[in-house]
Design a protein around this motif. Structure first.
Motif, PDB file in Angstrom:
ATOM      1  N   ALA A   1       1.917  17.194   5.772  1.00 31.21           N
ATOM      2  CA  ALA A   1       2.262  17.221   4.352  1.00 31.21           C
ATOM      3  C   ALA A   1       3.644  16.613   4.103  1.00 31.21           C
ATOM      4  O   ALA A   1       3.832  15.818   3.178  1.00 31.21           O
ATOM      5  N   GLN A   2       4.613  16.975   4.948  1.00 25.69           N
ATOM      6  CA  GLN A   2       5.965  16.443   4.775  1.00 25.69           C
ATOM      7  C   GLN A   2       6.017  14.942   5.040  1.00 25.69           C
ATOM      8  O   GLN A   2       6.677  14.188   4.321  1.00 25.69           O
TER       9      GLN A   2
ATOM     10  N   LEU B   1       0.817  -1.214   0.000  1.00 24.44           N
ATOM     11  CA  LEU B   1       0.000   0.000   0.000  1.00 24.44           C
ATOM     12  C   LEU B   1       0.853   1.268   0.000  1.00 24.44           C
ATOM     13  O   LEU B   1       0.354   2.350  -0.296  1.00 24.44           O
ATOM     14  N   ARG B   2       2.122   1.138   0.326  1.00 25.69           N
ATOM     15  CA  ARG B   2       3.006   2.304   0.339  1.00 25.69           C
ATOM     16  C   ARG B   2       3.439   2.715  -1.064  1.00 25.69           C
ATOM     17  O   ARG B   2       4.031   3.779  -1.252  1.00 25.69           O
ATOM     18  N   GLY B   3       3.187   1.880  -2.044  1.00 23.89           N
ATOM     19  CA  GLY B   3       3.599   2.205  -3.401  1.00 23.89           C
ATOM     20  C   GLY B   3       5.102   2.236  -3.530  1.00 23.89           C
ATOM     21  O   GLY B   3       5.806   1.322  -3.098  1.00 23.89           O
ATOM     22  N   GLU B   4       5.625   3.318  -4.114  1.00 19.58           N
ATOM     23  CA  GLU B   4       7.065   3.436  -4.316  1.00 19.58           C
ATOM     24  C   GLU B   4       7.830   3.569  -3.007  1.00 19.58           C
ATOM     25  O   GLU B   4       9.054   3.380  -2.977  1.00 19.58           O
ATOM     26  N   GLY B   5       7.129   3.890  -1.918  1.00 16.58           N
ATOM     27  CA  GLY B   5       7.794   3.988  -0.619  1.00 16.58           C
ATOM     28  C   GLY B   5       8.161   2.642  -0.025  1.00 16.58           C
ATOM     29  O   GLY B   5       8.885   2.575   0.970  1.00 16.58           O
ATOM     30  N   PHE B   6       7.658   1.563  -0.628  1.00 12.36           N
ATOM     31  CA  PHE B   6       7.957   0.207  -0.159  1.00 12.36           C
ATOM     32  C   PHE B   6       9.169  -0.302  -0.929  1.00 12.36           C
ATOM     33  O   PHE B   6       9.086  -0.647  -2.108  1.00 12.36           O
TER      34      PHE B   6
ATOM     35  N   GLU C   1      10.418   5.806  10.855  1.00  9.07           N
ATOM     36  CA  GLU C   1      11.422   4.963  10.220  1.00  9.07           C
ATOM     37  C   GLU C   1      11.565   5.384   8.772  1.00  9.07           C
ATOM     38  O   GLU C   1      10.582   5.522   8.044  1.00  9.07           O
ATOM     39  N   GLY C   2      12.790   5.609   8.349  1.00 11.44           N
ATOM     40  CA  GLY C   2      13.038   5.925   6.962  1.00 11.44           C
ATOM     41  C   GLY C   2      13.927   4.879   6.333  1.00 11.44           C
ATOM     42  O   GLY C   2      14.520   4.051   7.011  1.00 11.44           O
TER      43      GLY C   2
ATOM     44  N   ASP D   1       7.182  12.065   2.482  1.00 13.77           N
ATOM     45  CA  ASP D   1       8.336  11.205   2.758  1.00 13.77           C
ATOM     46  C   ASP D   1       7.962   9.723   2.802  1.00 13.77           C
ATOM     47  O   ASP D   1       8.704   8.878   2.303  1.00 13.77           O
ATOM     48  N   ARG D   2       6.821   9.429   3.399  1.00 12.99           N
ATOM     49  CA  ARG D   2       6.456   8.031   3.607  1.00 12.99           C
ATOM     50  C   ARG D   2       5.644   7.450   2.463  1.00 12.99           C
ATOM     51  O   ARG D   2       5.650   6.246   2.216  1.00 12.99           O
ATOM     52  N   GLY D   3       4.902   8.277   1.759  1.00  9.19           N
ATOM     53  CA  GLY D   3       3.999   7.778   0.727  1.00  9.19           C
ATOM     54  C   GLY D   3       2.561   7.919   1.196  1.00  9.19           C
ATOM     55  O   GLY D   3       2.250   8.668   2.118  1.00  9.19           O
TER      56      GLY D   3
END
Length: 599
Positions: free
Chosen positions: A325-326, A134-139, A221-222, A330-332
Motif C-alpha cells: 500500500a505504501q 503510466l506513472r501519472g503524477e509520479g512521473f 528510486e524516489g 509513493d510511486r503511483g
C-alpha cells in the motif's frame, strides 16, 4: 520553485553537452564502430547489450566495440575497448560510432548525427511497476524531458511480447519501430541451464547438488524536487525460516543468494546472522544478473520485473512485499492490482492495460507467515501450467534466439548498403562514396550551421554570439573533413604507384585521430600531389587538385575562426563571407564530380 530551478540547471547542462557533441562532429563516423552503455555508464558487461555484442562479434570480428563506463575496473572481453562515461568521452565515441546500443536513457543533451543508428534494448519488458507516462503524477517533469529527448533519437526498441506493444508507447514515450525479437539477456535462461548452474556453484564453493534461492529486492528510486535518490528499508524477510521451509518442502541443502542494487550493497556487508553462516552469499556486484539467475532454483522479489523472466525460465518465483500500500502510494499506479485485489487472484490494472484480462501468475505474500504458507502450498505442475497460459496470453517470444534476431536487425538496418545516385552509376565505388559522403554531410551540417548563424545574428551578447558562431563553423568543418578524408582514401586505393613513404603518410592520415597532426599530413599530401603525379606518371586532374587546395585553404580559415581568440575579428559579415565562399567551392566540386542535386 526548487524543481523549476533544477530543471533550468539541467537544461543549461544539456545545452553544454549538446555543444560538445556538435564539436565532435569534425570527426567522421566510423562505419564499423559500435558504442555501448548500460545503466548510464554504471553497468558493466551485462544485460541485453552483452548478448547482442557477443553475437555481433561472433558474426563480424572486424567490428569495433566501445563500451562507456564510469568504473574503469569493470572487466570486458579483449575485443571490447573501455572508454570513460564523461562528457567528452560520450561525445567523441558516440559521435564517431555508426551504431549506439543502450539499455537505459542516454545522457540529457546527447545529439545523434544523421546516418547513425540507435537501438535501445531497455532493461525490462513485462513488469510490476508503472514507468513513464503510466506513472501519472509520479512521473516528474524532469524525467519526462530526459525520456522524451532520448526516445526522439531512438531508431528501434527491443521488445518480447504483445504486452510490450501495448505498454511501451507510453512507458518509453516511443512510437517507432519495435523489434519483437525476445529479450537477448533471456537467451541464457532458455533450456536446461546446466553450465550456469555449475558455474555459480563452483564460484561459491557449493556442492553441485546444492539448491539456491535468490532474493532480489527491487531498485527503489524516489524523486524529490526532480532529483533522484536510491533508498531501502530494513529487510523483514526471515531468511532462516525461508531456507528451513525450502528444505522441508523440496529436500536437499538450500543456500541464499542475495542480489540488491549496487548502491545498497553496503547494507548486505553490514548484515550479520550467525544462523546463516555458510548459507548466504552476495551477487550484488555481478554485472550480469541473468547469468546468476540462470543458476538459481527459486526466486523471490518484491517488485522487480525479473520475476517474469524467472517464471519464463520455469524457475519458481514468489512476490514478498510487506509495504504494498505504501509503495503504491509513493510511486503511483502499478501494472497489477497488488494493493487492492486479494493475493490469491491479482489482476492486471485495467486503467493501464485495458487490452488484457490477466491474472498475475506468481504467489503473493505480505509477511513471513503468509510466505511460508504459500511455499507449503506450492504445486510445481500447476505453476508451470499457469505460466504457459500467461505467456500465451501476452504473446511472448522466448526461444533462446533473441540475440541472433537483434544482430540481424542491426546488420539490416544499420549496415545496409548506401543507395546510389543513378547519375553516378558509371563511376567507380570509391569516387561515388566520396561524392555521397560530402554531399550528405554538407546537406546535414549546413542546416544546423544556418540555425546557429541565425541565433548569433539575433543575440546582442558578444560572448554568446561568438559561441554560436563557433558552433556554426564546426558544422562546416565537419562537412569539409568528411570530403577530404574520403578523397584521401580514394587516392590510396586507386593510385597503386605511390611509393612506400607516401603510402605511409596516407595511412597515417586515415588512422591518426590527433587533429593537428592529421591535418598537417593532409596538407602535405594534397599540396604535393603534383610532384607525386610527375614522378609516378599519374594522370592527376589539375582542376581537381586546384579545388582541393582551395578547400584546404578554406578549412584553415574555418579552424582559425572556430578556435581563435575572442577578438574584434569576430563579426557576422566576415564569417558569412567565408561561409559563402565555402558553399560556392563545395557546390562547384560536387557539380564537377557529377552530383547535380542542389545544395
Amino acid at each position: 520553485m526548487q524543481e523549476q530551478n533544477y530543471i533550468r540547471w539541467r537544461k543549461i547542462k544539456a545545452w553544454g553537452n549538446r555543444l560538445v557533441f556538435y564539436l565532435c562532429r569534425i570527426f567522421p563516423i566510423k562505419r564499423h564502430r559500435i558504442c555501448i552503455a548500460t545503466f548510464e555508464g554504471k553497468g558493466g558487461f551485462g544485460c541485453n547489450p552483452k548478448y547482442i555484442v557477443r553475437e555481433l562479434h561472433r558474426r563480424h570480428p572486424e567490428y569495433e566495440f566501445i563500451w562507456l563506463v564510469k568504473d574503469d575496473t569493470k572487466k570486458f572481453p579483449e575485443y571490447i575497448r573501455k572508454a570513460p562515461y564523461t562528457v567528452w568521452g560520450r561525445a567523441y565515441w558516440m559521435s564517431t560510432a555508426k551504431v549506439w546500443i543502450d539499455n537505459y536513457r542516454t545522457h540529457y543533451g546527447t545529439a545523434k548525427r544523421k546516418g547513425q543508428y540507435y537501438l535501445n534494448t531497455n532493461h525490462y519488458t513485462e513488469g510490476i511497476k508503472c514507468t513513464g507516462l503510466l506513472r501519472g503524477e509520479g512521473f516528474s517533469r524532469m524525467a519526462y524531458l530526459v525520456s522524451k529527448a532520448d526516445s526522439d533519437q531512438m531508431d528501434a526498441l527491443v521488445t518480447d511480447s504483445r504486452w510490450c506493444d501495448v505498454v511501451m508507447p507510453d512507458s518509453m514515450l516511443f512510437a517507432g519501430a519495435m523489434l519483437k525479437t525476445g529479450a537477448p539477456r533471456c537467451d541464457i535462461l532458455y533450456g536446461e541451464r546446466r553450465e550456469a548452474r555449475r558455474h555459480i556453484r563452483e564460484k561459491h564453493g557449493l556442492p553441485q547438488d546444492a539448491h539456491i534461492v535468490m532474493y532480489a529486492p527491487t531498485f527503489r528510486e524516489g524523486a524529490k524536487n526532480g532529483k533522484r535518490s536510491v533508498y531501502s528499508e530494513a529487510w523483514t524477510l526471515d531468511f532462516v525460516g525461508l531456507l528451513d521451509m525450502l528444505e522441508a518442502k523440496f529436500g536437499g541443502k538450500w543456500y541464499l543468494c542475495l542480489r540488491v542494487h549496487p548502491q545498497l550493497a553496503p547494507t548486505f556487508r553490514q548484515y550479520k546472522n550467525e544462523a546463516l553462516a555458510g548459507r548466504i552469499f552476495d551477487e550484488s556486484q555481478a554485472d550480469d544478473m541473468y547469468e546468476v539467475l540462470a543458476g538459481m532454483d527459486f526466486y523471490i522479489t518484491d517488485y522487480s520485473s525479473a520475476i517474469f523472466e524467472a517464471g519464463f525460465a520455469g524457475i519458481p518465483a514468489f512476490i514478498y512485499a510487506d509495504d504494498i500500500a505504501q509503495y503504491a502510494h509513493d510511486r503511483g499506479a502499478l501494472m497489477w492490482n497488488l494493493a487492492t485485489d486479494p493475493h490469491e487472484r491479482v489482476r492486471n490494472n485495467k486503467a493501464v492495460t485495458p487490452q488484457f484480462d490477466l491474472t498475475l501468475p506468481f504467489p503473493v505474500a505480505s509477511d513471513n507467515e503468509e510466505l511460508l504458507e504459500k511455499l507449503q502450498q506450492f504445486d510445481s505442475v500447476m505453476y508451470r501450467q499457469t505460466m504457459d497460459k500467461f505467456t500465451e496470453a501476452i504473446g511472448l517470444v522466448f526461444d533462446g534466439k533473441a540475440s541472433a534476431r537483434v544482430a540481424e536487425e542491426i546488420e539490416k538496418d544499420a549496415f545496409c548498403e548506401e543507395e546510389r545516385n543513378p547519375v553516378m552509376e558509371n563511376r567507380n565505388f570509391n569516387e561515388i562514396n566520396c561524392i555521397l559522403t560530402v554531399h550528405n554531410m554538407w546537406q546535414e551540417n549546413r542546416k544546423d550551421a544556418l540555425f546557429f548563424l541565425n541565433q548569433a545574428e539575433n543575440n546582442d551578447d558578444k560572448f554568446i554570439k561568438i559561441r554560436y558562431l563557433r558552433a556554426a563553423l564546426m558544422f562546416y568543418l565537419n562537412a569539409i573533413d568528411a570530403y577530404l578524408a574520403q578523397k584521401c582514401e580514394a587516392i590510396l586505393n586507386e593510385k597503386k604507384s605511390l611509393d612506400d613513404n607516401e603510402i605511409r603518410i596516407l595511412n597515417s592520415l586515415k588512422s591518426d585521430e590527433r587533429t593537428p597532426n592529421r591535418y598537417k599530413l593532409m596538407q602535405v599530401i594534397f599540396c604535393n600531389n603534383e610532384k607525386i603525379s610527375r614522378e609516378n606518371e599519374i594522370d592527376y586532374d589539375d582542376k581537381m587538385l586546384q579545388e582541393l587546395r582551395e578547400i584546404i585553404s578554406y578549412r584553415n580559415k574555418l579552424v582559425h575562426y572556430a578556435g581563435g581568440k575572442y577578438d574584434d575579428n569576430y563579426n557576422i559579415d566576415k564569417i558569412l563571407k567565408i561561409i559563402q565562399n565555402g558553399e560556392l567551392m563545395i557546390k562547384n566540386t560536387l557539380t564537377y564530380l557529377g552530383c547535380e542535386e542542389d545544395i
